[in-house]
Scaffold this motif. Structure first.
Motif, mmCIF file in Angstrom:
data_model
loop_
_atom_site.group_PDB
_atom_site.id
_atom_site.type_symbol
_atom_site.label_atom_id
_atom_site.label_comp_id
_atom_site.label_asym_id
_atom_site.label_seq_id
_atom_site.Cartn_x
_atom_site.Cartn_y
_atom_site.Cartn_z
ATOM 1 N N MET A 298 0.902 -1.021 -0.133
ATOM 2 C CA MET A 298 -0.020 0.098 0.002
ATOM 3 C C MET A 298 1.021 1.099 0.129
ATOM 4 O O MET A 298 1.716 1.132 0.778
ATOM 5 N N ILE A 299 0.603 2.107 -0.948
ATOM 6 C CA ILE A 299 1.726 3.402 -0.991
ATOM 7 C C ILE A 299 0.589 4.555 -0.657
ATOM 8 O O ILE A 299 -0.566 4.686 -1.275
ATOM 9 N N ASN A 300 1.009 5.476 0.103
ATOM 10 C CA ASN A 300 0.107 6.704 0.624
ATOM 11 C C ASN A 300 1.067 7.943 0.187
ATOM 12 O O ASN A 300 2.297 7.802 0.668
ATOM 13 N N GLY A 301 0.630 8.786 -0.436
ATOM 14 C CA GLY A 301 1.187 10.062 -0.963
ATOM 15 C C GLY A 301 0.315 11.105 -1.027
ATOM 16 O O GLY A 301 -0.647 11.283 -1.747
ATOM 17 N N ASN A 302 0.338 11.958 -0.206
ATOM 18 C CA ASN A 302 -0.647 13.364 -0.093
ATOM 19 C C ASN A 302 -0.003 14.235 -0.936
ATOM 20 O O ASN A 302 1.201 14.553 -1.339
ATOM 21 N N VAL A 303 -0.629 15.097 -1.497
ATOM 22 C CA VAL A 303 -0.498 16.105 -2.521
ATOM 23 C C VAL A 303 0.589 17.268 -2.025
ATOM 24 O O VAL A 303 1.638 17.657 -2.863
ATOM 25 N N ASP A 304 0.257 17.613 -0.739
ATOM 26 C CA ASP A 304 1.043 18.661 -0.185
ATOM 27 C C ASP A 304 2.467 18.139 0.452
ATOM 28 O O ASP A 304 3.249 18.959 0.900
ATOM 29 N N GLU A 305 2.702 16.861 0.445
ATOM 30 C CA GLU A 305 3.933 16.218 0.826
ATOM 31 C C GLU A 305 4.867 15.703 -0.198
ATOM 32 O O GLU A 305 4.191 15.389 -1.208
ATOM 33 N N SER A 306 6.241 15.702 -0.039
ATOM 34 C CA SER A 306 6.912 15.219 -0.903
ATOM 35 C C SER A 306 7.401 13.906 -0.665
ATOM 36 O O SER A 306 8.163 13.076 -1.450
ATOM 37 N N VAL A 307 6.914 13.197 0.620
ATOM 38 C CA VAL A 307 7.151 11.760 0.883
ATOM 39 C C VAL A 307 6.239 10.797 0.502
ATOM 40 O O VAL A 307 5.108 11.235 1.089
ATOM 41 N N ALA A 308 6.469 9.782 0.502
ATOM 42 C CA ALA A 308 5.443 8.700 -0.045
ATOM 43 C C ALA A 308 5.682 7.673 1.240
ATOM 44 O O ALA A 308 6.642 7.475 1.550
#
Length: 81
Positions: free
Chosen positions: A1-11
């Motif tokens: 499962m990969i989680n990446g938010n638009v406002d963050e540069s980290v997944a």
């Protein structure tokens, strides 16, 4: 499962797949400034990495002619072994 938010540069990557864990552990060891192991349990691990290192790719399409050529090539390689 990969989680990446638009406002963050980290997944953040969560996995229970042993093969994925081995690959990510190797990256953590080789590039500790980029890849981090955040959490470890008996059955899973959670990692973080820059989102730019998460990639998505199209499946490869080959024609029947290419497939047959590759099949014949592999047969010739296997006969040599």
């Amino acid at each position: 499962m990969i989680n990446g938010n638009v406002d963050e540069s980290v997944a953040v990557v969560y996995t229970r797949d042993k093969a994925v864990m081995r690959k990510l552990d190797a990256l953590v060891n080789e590039f500790p400034e980029v890849y981090k192991c955040l959490k470890v349990t008996d059955i899973d691990k959670t990692y973080s990495m820059p989102k730019k290192y998460v990639s998505y790719c199209k499946p490869r399409r080959i024609s029947e002619e290419q497939r047959e050529k590759a099949r014949k090539h592999m047969k010739s390689i296997n006969k040599q072994s």
